[in-house]
Each structure stands twice: as C-alpha cells, then as structure tokens.
Design a protein around this motif. Sequence first.
Motif, PDB file in Angstrom:
ATOM      1  N   TRP A 157       0.837  -1.210   0.000  1.00  0.00           N
ATOM      2  CA  TRP A 157       0.000   0.000   0.000  1.00  0.00           C
ATOM      3  C   TRP A 157       0.871   1.258   0.000  1.00  0.00           C
ATOM      4  N   LEU A 158       1.892   1.270   0.855  1.00  0.00           N
ATOM      5  CA  LEU A 158       2.784   2.432   0.882  1.00  0.00           C
ATOM      6  C   LEU A 158       3.492   2.597  -0.458  1.00  0.00           C
ATOM      7  N   GLY A 159       3.871   1.478  -1.077  1.00  0.00           N
ATOM      8  CA  GLY A 159       4.553   1.547  -2.359  1.00  0.00           C
ATOM      9  C   GLY A 159       3.694   2.106  -3.476  1.00  0.00           C
ATOM     10  N   SER A 160       2.374   2.018  -3.306  1.00  0.00           N
ATOM     11  CA  SER A 160       1.466   2.539  -4.336  1.00  0.00           C
ATOM     12  C   SER A 160       1.255   4.045  -4.218  1.00  0.00           C
ATOM     13  N   LEU A 161       1.721   4.639  -3.118  1.00  0.00           N
ATOM     14  CA  LEU A 161       1.531   6.064  -2.898  1.00  0.00           C
ATOM     15  C   LEU A 161       2.668   6.869  -3.526  1.00  0.00           C
ATOM     16  N   SER A 162       2.346   8.078  -3.909  1.00  0.00           N
ATOM     17  CA  SER A 162       3.382   9.000  -4.367  1.00  0.00           C
ATOM     18  C   SER A 162       4.246   9.412  -3.179  1.00  0.00           C
ATOM     19  N   PRO A 163       5.481   9.852  -3.412  1.00  0.00           N
ATOM     20  CA  PRO A 163       6.349  10.238  -2.291  1.00  0.00           C
ATOM     21  C   PRO A 163       5.768  11.362  -1.433  1.00  0.00           C
ATOM     22  N   GLU A 164       4.930  12.200  -2.003  1.00  0.00           N
ATOM     23  CA  GLU A 164       4.351  13.304  -1.250  1.00  0.00           C
ATOM     24  C   GLU A 164       2.849  13.359  -1.508  1.00  0.00           C
ATOM     25  N   ALA A 165       2.107  13.764  -0.489  1.00  0.00           N
ATOM     26  CA  ALA A 165       0.656  13.914  -0.634  1.00  0.00           C
ATOM     27  C   ALA A 165       0.351  15.145  -1.463  1.00  0.00           C
ATOM     28  N   ALA A 166      -0.480  14.970  -2.484  1.00  0.00           N
ATOM     29  CA  ALA A 166      -0.802  16.096  -3.359  1.00  0.00           C
ATOM     30  C   ALA A 166      -2.035  16.856  -2.892  1.00  0.00           C
ATOM     31  N   ASP A 167      -2.882  16.215  -2.094  1.00  0.00           N
ATOM     32  CA  ASP A 167      -4.176  16.830  -1.754  1.00  0.00           C
ATOM     33  C   ASP A 167      -4.402  16.935  -0.256  1.00  0.00           C
ATOM     34  N   GLY A 168      -3.343  16.979   0.540  1.00  0.00           N
ATOM     35  CA  GLY A 168      -3.518  17.078   1.981  1.00  0.00           C
ATOM     36  C   GLY A 168      -2.243  16.696   2.706  1.00  0.00           C
ATOM     37  N   GLU A 169      -2.391  16.059   3.875  1.00  0.00           N
ATOM     38  CA  GLU A 169      -1.241  15.651   4.663  1.00  0.00           C
ATOM     39  C   GLU A 169      -1.381  14.194   5.076  1.00  0.00           C
ATOM     40  N   ARG A 170      -0.247  13.576   5.365  1.00  0.00           N
ATOM     41  CA  ARG A 170      -0.191  12.197   5.830  1.00  0.00           C
ATOM     42  C   ARG A 170       0.414  12.177   7.223  1.00  0.00           C
ATOM     43  N   TRP A 171      -0.304  11.551   8.155  1.00  0.00           N
ATOM     44  CA  TRP A 171       0.155  11.488   9.545  1.00  0.00           C
ATOM     45  C   TRP A 171       0.381  10.042   9.946  1.00  0.00           C
ATOM     46  N   LEU A 172       1.370   9.841  10.787  1.00  0.00           N
ATOM     47  CA  LEU A 172       1.741   8.524  11.274  1.00  0.00           C
ATOM     48  C   LEU A 172       1.771   8.553  12.798  1.00  0.00           C
ATOM     49  N   LEU A 173       0.928   7.748  13.454  1.00  0.00           N
ATOM     50  CA  LEU A 173       0.961   7.682  14.910  1.00  0.00           C
ATOM     51  C   LEU A 173       2.259   7.024  15.339  1.00  0.00           C
ATOM     52  N   SER A 174       3.007   7.700  16.218  1.00  0.00           N
ATOM     53  CA  SER A 174       4.373   7.262  16.511  1.00  0.00           C
ATOM     54  C   SER A 174       4.819   7.748  17.890  1.00  0.00           C
ATOM     55  N   PHE A 175       5.749   6.979  18.493  1.00  0.00           N
ATOM     56  CA  PHE A 175       6.399   7.411  19.727  1.00  0.00           C
ATOM     57  C   PHE A 175       7.794   7.990  19.446  1.00  0.00           C
ATOM     58  N   ALA A 176       8.103   8.259  18.192  1.00  0.00           N
ATOM     59  CA  ALA A 176       9.416   8.797  17.841  1.00  0.00           C
ATOM     60  C   ALA A 176       9.654  10.145  18.533  1.00  0.00           C
ATOM     61  N   ARG A 212       7.592   7.182   6.371  1.00  0.00           N
ATOM     62  CA  ARG A 212       8.170   8.527   6.315  1.00  0.00           C
ATOM     63  C   ARG A 212       8.659   8.852   4.905  1.00  0.00           C
ATOM     64  N   SER A 213       9.169   7.835   4.204  1.00  0.00           N
ATOM     65  CA  SER A 213       9.642   8.078   2.837  1.00  0.00           C
ATOM     66  C   SER A 213       8.497   8.398   1.889  1.00  0.00           C
ATOM     67  N   ARG A 214       7.278   8.104   2.305  1.00  0.00           N
ATOM     68  CA  ARG A 214       6.095   8.420   1.521  1.00  0.00           C
ATOM     69  C   ARG A 214       5.363   9.641   2.068  1.00  0.00           C
ATOM     70  N   GLY A 215       6.072  10.458   2.822  1.00  0.00           N
ATOM     71  CA  GLY A 215       5.530  11.744   3.250  1.00  0.00           C
ATOM     72  C   GLY A 215       4.722  11.730   4.525  1.00  0.00           C
ATOM     73  N   PHE A 216       4.754  10.627   5.296  1.00  0.00           N
ATOM     74  CA  PHE A 216       4.018  10.587   6.562  1.00  0.00           C
ATOM     75  C   PHE A 216       4.807  11.303   7.649  1.00  0.00           C
ATOM     76  N   VAL A 217       4.124  12.182   8.352  1.00  0.00           N
ATOM     77  CA  VAL A 217       4.720  12.968   9.429  1.00  0.00           C
ATOM     78  C   VAL A 217       4.342  12.326  10.765  1.00  0.00           C
ATOM     79  N   PRO A 218       5.301  12.079  11.667  1.00  0.00           N
ATOM     80  CA  PRO A 218       4.974  11.422  12.936  1.00  0.00           C
ATOM     81  C   PRO A 218       4.124  12.309  13.849  1.00  0.00           C
ATOM     82  N   LEU A 219       3.107  11.684  14.429  1.00  0.00           N
ATOM     83  CA  LEU A 219       2.153  12.366  15.305  1.00  0.00           C
ATOM     84  C   LEU A 219       2.119  11.639  16.642  1.00  0.00           C
ATOM     85  N   SER A 220       2.167  12.382  17.743  1.00  0.00           N
ATOM     86  CA  SER A 220       2.134  11.804  19.080  1.00  0.00           C
ATOM     87  C   SER A 220       0.802  12.114  19.758  1.00  0.00           C
ATOM     88  N   LEU A 221       0.273  11.120  20.475  1.00  0.00           N
ATOM     89  CA  LEU A 221      -0.924  11.332  21.290  1.00  0.00           C
ATOM     90  C   LEU A 221      -0.583  11.398  22.776  1.00  0.00           C
TER      91      LEU A 221
END
Length: 247
Positions: A157-176, A212-221
């Motif tokens: 699924w990640l491989g099917s995405l463009s490196p950057e989101a063209a119509d919004g943002e991509r968030w990744l839930l993470s403890f980074a 992250r290589s597909r434009g996902f930005v880490p998000l913390s809760l």
Amino acid sequence: MPPRLYLDAPLQDGAELTLPADASRHIQVLRLQPGNAVTLFNGQGGEWTASVTRMGRQDVDVRIEAHQACSRELPVAVSLALGMPANERMDALIEKATELGAVAVQPLHSARSVLRLQGERAERRRSHWQGVAQAAAEQSGRTTVPQITPVQNLADWLGSLSPEAADGERWLLSFAPDARPLSAWAGRLPQHITLLSGPEGGLDPKEEALARSRGFVPLSLGPRVLRADTAPLATLAGISVLCTVNL
C-alpha cells in the motif's frame, strides 16, 4: 425520529420505490405501517423524507417526499489506514470511526499484525465491515458512508503512494522523539488527512521508515500507550475538536 436508511440508488422527490431486502427487513423489524415516516440518504448530498406506502411479506414500498439539504460531515476528510486489530475490535473500530466522521478505512497487514486475512475470507470481512459502516452512518445521522477498501499489505500500500501527498497531509501515529502533538495543527488543519496507525505492538522501524519516505509525518498522542483500536479513534476525536475550535 424516523429511522434512517442508506440506499445505493438515485433518489428524487416524488419517486416511489421498493426497498432492497436488507432495508425492507429493517422496516419490518421496526413494525412500521403505511403512512409512517422514514429518512433516506444515498451519499450524494443531503437526505430525503419519505413514507411507507406498502408493507409486503418480503419487501416494502416507500414514496419519496422531499429533499433536505444538510451535511453532518467533518470539514476535514480523514482517511484511516489501519493495522487491523484482532478479534472483534475491528468491528467496533469501524463503527466508532464512522460515528466520528472518517471518510474511508484501509485495512492493512503489517509485520506485527495478529489478524491475517487473504482471498475470499478477506473479501467477506471487508463486505461485513462495509455493512457495519453503513449501519453506523444510518444511526449517527451521517449523509455519507465511509468506504472500506480491500485488505492490503502495508508495504504494498505504501509503495502505491506518491512520495508526497498532493491533496492534503499524511500522519503517522508514533512514539518517535520528533513526533508532534495534535495541537501543533490547531488553526491550520488541511482539507484531507491520511492517518496511518499500527496494529498491536505498532509498526516496526522499517515500516515506519518506509511510511516517512512516503511523506508521513509522525504524530504523538502523548506518553501513554493506547490500544490499536483506541489510538485512531482518539485522533479522530481530537481532529473533531480542532475543527470546532477552528470554526
């Protein structure tokens, strides 16, 4: 309040139609009678008032009366990509995500996934989850039903995405350490968000790096570890609050 029914069909004022089998059964279980009101929607905008005209033994006829322009959707389109939690938690997750406003759910296999679905079994579950989303949309007053897409492998699924989101943002839930709090987006929410959340145990480091290589930005809760079925719902609830604050 009249019962609400989703119909995957064109609707127009004054039309008379026979309800599909599932919708007919729902009306019969409620013991409605000719003249009783129902509300219909088809995901194309707004909803329609209607009334029962005939109660058959296996089907029900209704007459559409008037279109009501309304929307109860979030101003932000949130698509969830989920490492599927095990047991029945996915059902509850789909239900609550629909109530909270998600527009789509992408079920995923990842390295730490407990639930594994393939072939016909995967399609049966997807169809079941689509029914769960439809019922939740009918109950919660939504005017659209989230799309539950076919189960995929996370890497594919990640491989099917463009490196950057063209119509919004991509968030990744993470403890980074560089993960940002949801409050960082207060006052500047994008129009579309794709939220990636891991299964029990989260994503492994390679999967997070690929995201992250597909434009996902880490998000913390925050510092607490939330269950795989809790974290995406908490994020959706937070986005709803931010939407209200931004009005």
